[in-house]
Design a protein around this motif. Sequence first.
Motif, PDB file in Angstrom:
ATOM      1  N   VAL A   1      48.509  25.412   8.974  1.00 52.99           N
ATOM      2  CA  VAL A   1      48.187  24.957   7.509  1.00 52.99           C
ATOM      3  C   VAL A   1      46.665  25.669   7.351  1.00 52.99           C
ATOM      4  O   VAL A   1      45.904  25.338   8.237  1.00 52.99           O
ATOM      5  CB  VAL A   1      48.126  23.541   7.168  1.00 52.99           C
ATOM      6  N   THR A   2      46.261  26.264   6.308  1.00 52.85           N
ATOM      7  CA  THR A   2      45.313  26.720   5.960  1.00 52.85           C
ATOM      8  C   THR A   2      44.554  26.277   4.605  1.00 52.85           C
ATOM      9  O   THR A   2      45.453  26.258   3.572  1.00 52.85           O
ATOM     10  CB  THR A   2      45.277  28.278   5.774  1.00 52.85           C
ATOM     11  N   LEU A   3      43.498  25.658   4.520  1.00 58.30           N
ATOM     12  CA  LEU A   3      42.724  25.167   3.467  1.00 58.30           C
ATOM     13  C   LEU A   3      41.468  25.962   3.044  1.00 58.30           C
ATOM     14  O   LEU A   3      40.695  26.220   3.766  1.00 58.30           O
ATOM     15  CB  LEU A   3      42.374  23.879   3.593  1.00 58.30           C
ATOM     16  N   VAL A   4      41.765  26.610   1.927  1.00 66.17           N
ATOM     17  CA  VAL A   4      40.389  27.328   1.382  1.00 66.17           C
ATOM     18  C   VAL A   4      39.230  26.348   0.569  1.00 66.17           C
ATOM     19  O   VAL A   4      39.775  25.571  -0.211  1.00 66.17           O
ATOM     20  CB  VAL A   4      40.843  28.454   0.399  1.00 66.17           C
TER      21      VAL A   4
ATOM     22  N   LEU B   1      35.102  29.440   2.552  1.00 63.57           N
ATOM     23  CA  LEU B   1      35.446  29.254   3.766  1.00 63.57           C
ATOM     24  C   LEU B   1      37.060  28.906   3.986  1.00 63.57           C
ATOM     25  O   LEU B   1      37.559  28.551   2.894  1.00 63.57           O
ATOM     26  CB  LEU B   1      34.798  27.813   4.870  1.00 63.57           C
ATOM     27  N   ALA B   2      37.569  29.047   5.108  1.00 65.65           N
ATOM     28  CA  ALA B   2      39.145  28.668   5.192  1.00 65.65           C
ATOM     29  C   ALA B   2      39.051  28.006   6.715  1.00 65.65           C
ATOM     30  O   ALA B   2      38.697  28.499   7.554  1.00 65.65           O
ATOM     31  CB  ALA B   2      39.879  29.950   5.116  1.00 65.65           C
ATOM     32  N   ILE B   3      39.822  26.813   6.678  1.00 63.61           N
ATOM     33  CA  ILE B   3      40.019  26.049   7.921  1.00 63.61           C
ATOM     34  C   ILE B   3      41.530  26.047   8.023  1.00 63.61           C
ATOM     35  O   ILE B   3      42.295  26.031   7.416  1.00 63.61           O
ATOM     36  CB  ILE B   3      39.431  25.026   7.930  1.00 63.61           C
ATOM     37  N   THR B   4      41.720  26.520   9.287  1.00 66.82           N
ATOM     38  CA  THR B   4      43.050  26.343   9.765  1.00 66.82           C
ATOM     39  C   THR B   4      43.439  25.594  11.102  1.00 66.82           C
ATOM     40  O   THR B   4      42.662  25.409  12.055  1.00 66.82           O
ATOM     41  CB  THR B   4      43.790  27.655  10.310  1.00 66.82           C
ATOM     42  N   ARG B   5      44.643  24.747  11.004  1.00 62.39           N
ATOM     43  CA  ARG B   5      45.187  24.216  12.097  1.00 62.39           C
ATOM     44  C   ARG B   5      46.487  24.473  12.555  1.00 62.39           C
ATOM     45  O   ARG B   5      47.146  24.705  11.459  1.00 62.39           O
ATOM     46  CB  ARG B   5      44.969  22.543  11.836  1.00 62.39           C
TER      47      ARG B   5
END
Length: 417
Positions: A330-333, A381-385
């Motif tokens: 899942v990626t959140l911008v 930014l984008a964060i992914t887990r």
Amino acid sequence: MKFLVIGNGGRESAIANTIKRFHEDATIYVAPGNGGTDEKFINVPIKVEALNELADFAAKENIDLTVVGPEVPLVMGIVDVFNGRGLKVFGPNKECAQFEGSKHFTKQFLMRNDIPTARYASFTRDSVEACVAECKNFSLPVVVKADGLAAGKGVLICETYEDAEAGIRDIFSGKFGEAGEMIVLEEFLKGTEASLLCFVDGESIVPMETARDYKRALDNDEGLNTGGMGGFSPNPIITAEVKKNIETQILEPIINGFEKENLKFKGVLFIGLMIDGNSPKVLEFNVRFGDPETQSVLPRLKTDLVKIMNACIEGELASTPIIWDEKQSVTLVLASKGYPESSHKGDVITGLETLDANTILCHAGTKRVEDTIQTDGGRVLAITRLADSLEEARAQIYAEVEKIKFDGMQYRTDIAK
Ligand code: AMP
Ligand code: GLY
């Protein structure tokens, strides 16, 4: 080995991170890059449109492979410029980049090759009235598209014929420059969208793991269209049955069409799909990695990306096995204040150093100013887990985002919900 990644977004951060994951000793240049690539790699202050300057740099530094992130240099013909100088580059040539540079070009290819897509009609600027008249032959809502690259602003979904007429006149008024020389009218397709990025080597097409992008700015798909506010992979709308249909109704005819029409497409073909029941239809082609799809998909890649890109260039994709992680992503911008209407810059970003080691951080609109990282507009930014399920990855992402702060920070709370 030395690499040059062209672009400055989250996508290019993800590409550079992935190269680094398989080539720890590599020297990676990013042109022009962002605040994050400035910390981890080497930024080169050359604009993505400066094709000859980029080629000069690649030649001078003996770059082994250049990877082109955004569509603009591809459509301008950067691959032809590099190839003409004997420089190795990953991406389609100018002729094939028209699949993103012209919606009319793509529609004609789809029709010629019997690939399912929305019914359409195209008009040039000297036939405004015919275009206005024809739009009434489409049921509502009708989709009005500027033919060329319009930075995501050239697609209007019109609920009334008055809106469609206003949109047509607006596009033909010249506000998009060359991109608005032509208009494509389309029937509105119902369903759920999916992004399918594929590696292509001129002879075969190999889809990556599927993804989903969230284009609207606000929760519940409200608000304005953006570059993409988050995503996930795999996309469960692509069931085994849908996958089979994509294979036979879309991928096979594409590759046969390339052969018949002597198009030597090498690079990434990004197929935007609308899935209705088990039926896939093509919404659009892009000729590059997606943003933020790449941030969701590449962390799941277990085969060396460089090996795959070289296989695309050499025409050896069919004999290159590609392995994907079963884990889901899942990626959140996180976007800047006012995005997408305006673009606020210079807000200090804090908390990045407190992120969990398993959180993959991709900088986009950031810059390094002395010892701070600041926003530089747009998507920041984008964060992914990666986790065993989308639910788990989603929970981790929303716990992590609490640690990041900057003035006016905005993000959607319903990614992968
Ligand atoms: P495009 O740049 O052509 O992909 O269009 C941008 C977005 O507009 C797509 O991702 C869809 O959300 C929407 N869209 C474009 N064409 C259609 C269509 N024919 N029917 C429904 N939605 C569309
Ligand atoms: N996320 C959509 C795109 O990259 O065009």
